[in-house]
Enzyme design. Structure first.
Site, PDB file in Angstrom:
ATOM      1  N   THR A 110       0.773  -1.149  -0.016  1.00 47.42           N
ATOM      2  CA  THR A 110      -0.100  -0.115   0.059  1.00 47.42           C
ATOM      3  C   THR A 110       0.971   1.120  -0.196  1.00 47.42           C
ATOM      4  O   THR A 110       2.060   1.430   0.566  1.00 47.42           O
ATOM      5  CB  THR A 110      -0.802  -0.063   1.301  1.00 47.42           C
ATOM      6  OG1 THR A 110      -1.563   1.274   1.490  1.00 47.42           O
ATOM      7  CG2 THR A 110      -0.184  -0.414   2.491  1.00 47.42           C
ATOM      8  N   ASP A 111       0.420   2.370  -0.639  1.00 47.84           N
ATOM      9  CA  ASP A 111       0.960   3.507  -0.428  1.00 47.84           C
ATOM     10  C   ASP A 111       1.017   4.094   1.181  1.00 47.84           C
ATOM     11  O   ASP A 111       2.008   5.103   1.139  1.00 47.84           O
ATOM     12  CB  ASP A 111       0.390   4.725  -1.245  1.00 47.84           C
ATOM     13  CG  ASP A 111      -1.093   4.873  -0.971  1.00 47.84           C
ATOM     14  OD1 ASP A 111      -1.564   4.265   0.020  1.00 47.84           O
ATOM     15  OD2 ASP A 111      -1.633   5.764  -1.584  1.00 47.84           O
ATOM     16  N   GLU A 112       0.396   3.650   1.917  1.00 48.95           N
ATOM     17  CA  GLU A 112       0.438   4.053   3.250  1.00 48.95           C
ATOM     18  C   GLU A 112       1.943   3.647   3.958  1.00 48.95           C
ATOM     19  O   GLU A 112       2.173   4.168   4.786  1.00 48.95           O
ATOM     20  CB  GLU A 112      -0.704   3.341   4.252  1.00 48.95           C
ATOM     21  CG  GLU A 112      -2.006   3.884   3.560  1.00 48.95           C
ATOM     22  CD  GLU A 112      -3.191   4.002   4.577  1.00 48.95           C
ATOM     23  OE1 GLU A 112      -2.779   3.746   5.666  1.00 48.95           O
ATOM     24  OE2 GLU A 112      -4.089   3.945   4.061  1.00 48.95           O
ATOM     25  N   TYR A 134      -1.818  -0.428  11.172  1.00 49.19           N
ATOM     26  CA  TYR A 134      -1.844  -0.730   9.837  1.00 49.19           C
ATOM     27  C   TYR A 134      -0.569  -0.532   9.117  1.00 49.19           C
ATOM     28  O   TYR A 134      -0.190  -1.826   8.234  1.00 49.19           O
ATOM     29  CB  TYR A 134      -3.309  -0.576   9.238  1.00 49.19           C
ATOM     30  CG  TYR A 134      -3.381  -0.852   7.590  1.00 49.19           C
ATOM     31  CD1 TYR A 134      -3.627  -2.050   7.415  1.00 49.19           C
ATOM     32  CD2 TYR A 134      -3.096   0.367   6.644  1.00 49.19           C
ATOM     33  CE1 TYR A 134      -3.563  -2.537   6.014  1.00 49.19           C
ATOM     34  CE2 TYR A 134      -3.026  -0.074   5.473  1.00 49.19           C
ATOM     35  CZ  TYR A 134      -3.521  -1.424   4.879  1.00 49.19           C
ATOM     36  OH  TYR A 134      -3.419  -1.585   3.735  1.00 49.19           O
ATOM     37  N   LYS A 145       1.920  -3.444   7.496  1.00 45.77           N
ATOM     38  CA  LYS A 145       2.403  -3.639   5.858  1.00 45.77           C
ATOM     39  C   LYS A 145       3.711  -3.452   5.492  1.00 45.77           C
ATOM     40  O   LYS A 145       4.396  -4.182   4.608  1.00 45.77           O
ATOM     41  CB  LYS A 145       1.406  -2.722   5.193  1.00 45.77           C
ATOM     42  CG  LYS A 145      -0.093  -2.867   5.206  1.00 45.77           C
ATOM     43  CD  LYS A 145      -0.429  -4.417   4.749  1.00 45.77           C
ATOM     44  CE  LYS A 145      -0.420  -4.482   3.129  1.00 45.77           C
ATOM     45  NZ  LYS A 145      -0.823  -5.837   2.628  1.00 45.77           N
TER      46      LYS A 145
HETATM   47  P1  NAD Z   1     -10.341  -6.681   2.383  1.00 48.16           P
HETATM   48  O1  NAD Z   1     -10.333  -6.203   3.965  1.00 48.16           O
HETATM   49  O2  NAD Z   1     -11.604  -6.251   1.630  1.00 48.16           O
HETATM   50  O3  NAD Z   1      -9.951  -8.245   2.156  1.00 48.16           O
HETATM   51  C1  NAD Z   1      -9.107  -9.007   3.149  1.00 48.16           C
HETATM   52  C2  NAD Z   1      -9.200 -10.361   2.860  1.00 48.16           C
HETATM   53  O4  NAD Z   1      -8.218 -11.093   3.367  1.00 48.16           O
HETATM   54  C3  NAD Z   1     -10.625 -10.821   3.245  1.00 48.16           C
HETATM   55  O5  NAD Z   1     -11.048 -11.746   2.329  1.00 48.16           O
HETATM   56  C4  NAD Z   1     -10.216 -11.732   4.497  1.00 48.16           C
HETATM   57  O6  NAD Z   1     -11.119 -12.801   4.637  1.00 48.16           O
HETATM   58  C5  NAD Z   1      -8.877 -12.163   3.936  1.00 48.16           C
HETATM   59  N1  NAD Z   1      -8.159 -12.472   5.515  1.00 48.16           N
HETATM   60  C6  NAD Z   1      -7.745 -11.669   6.536  1.00 48.16           C
HETATM   61  N2  NAD Z   1      -6.989 -12.273   7.295  1.00 48.16           N
HETATM   62  C7  NAD Z   1      -6.548 -13.494   6.735  1.00 48.16           C
HETATM   63  C8  NAD Z   1      -5.887 -14.712   7.250  1.00 48.16           C
HETATM   64  N3  NAD Z   1      -5.295 -14.524   8.472  1.00 48.16           N
HETATM   65  N4  NAD Z   1      -5.815 -15.618   6.347  1.00 48.16           N
HETATM   66  C9  NAD Z   1      -6.344 -15.583   5.313  1.00 48.16           C
HETATM   67  N5  NAD Z   1      -7.337 -14.699   4.702  1.00 48.16           N
HETATM   68  C10 NAD Z   1      -7.236 -13.603   5.644  1.00 48.16           C
HETATM   69  O7  NAD Z   1      -9.035  -5.835   1.817  1.00 48.16           O
HETATM   70  P2  NAD Z   1      -8.798  -5.169   0.410  1.00 48.16           P
HETATM   71  O8  NAD Z   1      -9.169  -3.893   0.656  1.00 48.16           O
HETATM   72  O9  NAD Z   1      -9.220  -6.000  -0.579  1.00 48.16           O
HETATM   73  O10 NAD Z   1      -7.244  -5.343   0.472  1.00 48.16           O
HETATM   74  C11 NAD Z   1      -6.441  -6.469  -0.129  1.00 48.16           C
HETATM   75  C12 NAD Z   1      -5.157  -5.994  -0.069  1.00 48.16           C
HETATM   76  O11 NAD Z   1      -4.652  -4.967  -0.787  1.00 48.16           O
HETATM   77  C13 NAD Z   1      -4.549  -5.870   1.402  1.00 48.16           C
HETATM   78  O12 NAD Z   1      -3.257  -6.406   1.656  1.00 48.16           O
HETATM   79  C14 NAD Z   1      -4.334  -4.547   1.569  1.00 48.16           C
HETATM   80  O13 NAD Z   1      -3.482  -4.146   2.403  1.00 48.16           O
HETATM   81  C15 NAD Z   1      -3.746  -4.010   0.090  1.00 48.16           C
HETATM   82  N6  NAD Z   1      -4.219  -2.600  -0.283  1.00 48.16           N
HETATM   83  C16 NAD Z   1      -5.668  -2.312  -0.360  1.00 48.16           C
HETATM   84  C17 NAD Z   1      -6.147  -1.185  -0.859  1.00 48.16           C
HETATM   85  C18 NAD Z   1      -7.469  -0.599  -0.780  1.00 48.16           C
HETATM   86  O14 NAD Z   1      -7.599   0.679  -0.827  1.00 48.16           O
HETATM   87  N7  NAD Z   1      -8.370  -1.164  -0.413  1.00 48.16           N
HETATM   88  C19 NAD Z   1      -4.946  -0.255  -1.448  1.00 48.16           C
HETATM   89  C20 NAD Z   1      -3.819  -0.545  -1.325  1.00 48.16           C
HETATM   90  C21 NAD Z   1      -3.559  -1.994  -0.878  1.00 48.16           C
HETATM   91  O1  DAU Z   2      -3.925   4.364   0.672  1.00 47.26           O
HETATM   92  C1  DAU Z   2      -4.499   2.845   0.657  1.00 47.26           C
HETATM   93  C2  DAU Z   2      -5.216   2.386   1.669  1.00 47.26           C
HETATM   94  O2  DAU Z   2      -6.485   2.876   1.481  1.00 47.26           O
HETATM   95  C3  DAU Z   2      -5.138   0.629   1.907  1.00 47.26           C
HETATM   96  O3  DAU Z   2      -3.877   0.479   2.140  1.00 47.26           O
HETATM   97  C4  DAU Z   2      -5.980   0.492   2.950  1.00 47.26           C
HETATM   98  O4  DAU Z   2      -6.011  -0.737   3.325  1.00 47.26           O
HETATM   99  C5  DAU Z   2      -7.367   1.343   2.926  1.00 47.26           C
HETATM  100  O5  DAU Z   2      -8.253   1.100   4.081  1.00 47.26           O
HETATM  101  C6  DAU Z   2      -7.368   2.627   2.591  1.00 47.26           C
HETATM  102  O6  DAU Z   2      -6.714   3.378   3.674  1.00 47.26           O
HETATM  103  P1  DAU Z   2      -7.237   4.938   4.316  1.00 47.26           P
HETATM  104  O7  DAU Z   2      -7.289   5.278   5.380  1.00 47.26           O
HETATM  105  O8  DAU Z   2      -6.782   5.926   3.109  1.00 47.26           O
HETATM  106  O9  DAU Z   2      -8.876   4.716   3.592  1.00 47.26           O
HETATM  107  P2  DAU Z   2     -10.224   4.945   4.390  1.00 47.26           P
HETATM  108  O10 DAU Z   2     -11.379   4.498   3.520  1.00 47.26           O
HETATM  109  O11 DAU Z   2     -10.495   4.592   5.800  1.00 47.26           O
HETATM  110  O12 DAU Z   2     -10.286   6.759   4.454  1.00 47.26           O
HETATM  111  C7  DAU Z   2     -10.118   7.365   3.407  1.00 47.26           C
HETATM  112  C8  DAU Z   2      -9.846   8.922   3.763  1.00 47.26           C
HETATM  113  O13 DAU Z   2     -11.142   9.418   4.370  1.00 47.26           O
HETATM  114  C9  DAU Z   2      -8.820   9.218   5.000  1.00 47.26           C
HETATM  115  O14 DAU Z   2      -8.371  10.326   4.690  1.00 47.26           O
HETATM  116  C10 DAU Z   2      -9.892   9.031   6.124  1.00 47.26           C
HETATM  117  C11 DAU Z   2     -11.095   9.760   5.830  1.00 47.26           C
HETATM  118  N1  DAU Z   2     -12.286   9.244   6.415  1.00 47.26           N
HETATM  119  C12 DAU Z   2     -12.506   7.753   6.624  1.00 47.26           C
HETATM  120  C13 DAU Z   2     -13.639   7.411   7.230  1.00 47.26           C
HETATM  121  C14 DAU Z   2     -13.762   5.813   7.366  1.00 47.26           C
HETATM  122  C15 DAU Z   2     -13.334  10.178   7.048  1.00 47.26           C
HETATM  123  O15 DAU Z   2     -13.093  11.302   6.867  1.00 47.26           O
HETATM  124  N2  DAU Z   2     -14.310   9.492   7.554  1.00 47.26           N
HETATM  125  C16 DAU Z   2     -14.605   7.970   7.465  1.00 47.26           C
HETATM  126  O16 DAU Z   2     -15.483   7.677   8.383  1.00 47.26           O
END
Ligand code: NAD
Ligand code: DAU
Length: 344
Positions: free
Chosen positions: A128-130, A153, A157
């Protein structure tokens, strides 16, 4: 024939990636290995299972369970592991970090060991970019920047990324890492901001904006992210990391105005609330290294936000049962005690 183990494939990005892979190449078999936590849902893969049954298998398991992981790798003759499995919500990591260390760090280590043991399998880590932390001014993160995570988190990562690189250096494991910006699109658990705000707006509930809402994020459509991951798997240089995003960030308030307009809902739903602890103000990726492989996103952030809002408007069957379940407890824990702020 490629035999790919997709861990976390029942989650948001994982299920979109599995469908993308199976649609793109008939020479690929996919085994999804997923614990089915609150975020993992078999209905996300229902259409995939019906359409690609002979090239797709689901195994329920924890990536921290080394024996079960190794059994899956051996039984399915896996040659490639793509690790999506993780705890992913920053707010949950602030409330309870323990499971983030377990899954995101230890679980990744278990997968790396399995890859090493079964003949140095190709390994791709979804990061992730985080991991770069808050980015000042107009700077953009490039792949060899120092990692500076600031939440439990992102610290988990970043630790996983370091293990993946260490396995390449120490054991010559053929790894790549991709670092994606915020994904949005179908099947995202409605705790993340865009699906949360869309579903709240559809129910005419307030949208709890953290602080002033001027934090910057790059909202990319999940299909674009999946296409880039597939390309990195095929053309990425072993040992390298790649950023994935549109390269265009916007404030959360701008994102909210787009989704409210798309849904025809009033701005009066915006409610500023006490900020997230340690909230990263800005992420910003330089994505030129991934584009040089021959990829570019199809969606702008605005198009991605509008398409996502329409999907949730049209697919209440998917999110209503989620909002009626475990989600309610989380919502209470994360939002009930938060101070409301004056409009900013
Ligand atoms: P999500 O929370 O929707 O899904 C996570 C999945 O992992 C679920 O299906 C869950 O059941 C499974 N999981 C969790 N713990 C597990 C374990 N111990 N063993 C096996 N399976 C397990 O997440 P997402 O948003 O689809 O993110 C997927 C990946 O992409 C993550 O690694 C996250 O860090 C990364 N990522 C997410 C974003 C985003 O914006 N959502 C951006 C960049 C990177
Ligand atoms: O940037 C990649 C990441 O994006 C992934 O690695 C993470 O898994 C994913 O959860 C996401 O993280 P963020 O913290 O950026 O996403 P979130 O949707 O939680 O929040 C996005 C922005 O919105 C952030 O600036 C916080 C703000 N926010 C979020 C929530 C849930 C609010 O203002 N109110 C809210 O209730």
């Amino acid at each position: 024939m490629r035999n790919i183990l997709v861990t976390g494939g029942a989650g948001f990005i994982g299920c979109n990636f599995v469908r993308y892979l199976l649609e793109q190449s008939s020479g690929t078999e996919v085994t999804v290995y997923d614990k089915l936590t609150y975020a993992g849902r078999l209905e996300n893969l229902k259409a995939v299972s019906e359409r690609f049954g002979s090239r797709y298998l689901f195994i329920q398991g924890d990536i921290c369970d080394a024996e079960k992981v190794e059994d899956a790798v051996a039984a399915r003759h896996i040659d490639t592991i793509v690790n999506f499995a993780a705890e992913t919500h920053v707010d949950r990591s602030i409330l309870d970090p323990d499971v983030f260390v377990q899954t995101d760090v230890y679980g990744t280590y278990v997968l790396l060991e399995a890859a090493r043991k079964y003949g140095n399998l190709r390994f791709h880590q979804i990061s992730t970019d985080e991991v770069y932390g808050h980015i000042e001014g107009r700077r953009r993160s490039v792949e060899n920047d120092a990692l500076a995570p600031r939440s439990p988190y992102s610290a988990s990562k970043a630790s996983a990324d370091l293990f993946v690189s260490a396995y390449h250096i120490t054991y010559d494991l053929p790894v790549t890492i991709s670092r994606g910006a915020n994904n949005i699109g179908p099947f995202q658990y409605p705790e993340k901001v865009v699906p949360l705000f869309v579903t709240n707006a559809l129910e005419s509930m307030p949208l709890p904006v953290y602080g002033d809402g001027k934090q910057m994020r790059d909202y990319q459509f999940v299909a674009d992210h999946c296409a880039a991951i597939d390309l990195i798997l095929r053309r990425g240089r072993i040992g390298e990391s790649y950023n994935i995003g549109t390269g265009a960030e916007m404030t959360n308030l701008a994102m909210i105005e787009i989704l409210l307009d798309e849904l025809g809902k009033p701005r009066s739903l915006i409610q500023h609330v006490e900020d997230r602890r340690g909230h990263d103000r800005r992420y910003s990726l330089d994505v030129s290294k991934t584009m040089a492989l021959g990829w570019e996103p199809d969606y702008t952030p605005e198009e991605a936000i509008r398409a996502t809002a329409r999907w949730y408007r049209d697919n209440r069957w998917w999110w209503q049962p989620i909002r009626d379940g475990e989600f309610k407890d989380f919502y209470r824990a994360n939002y009930a005690g938060r101070k409301k702020l004056e409009p900013q």
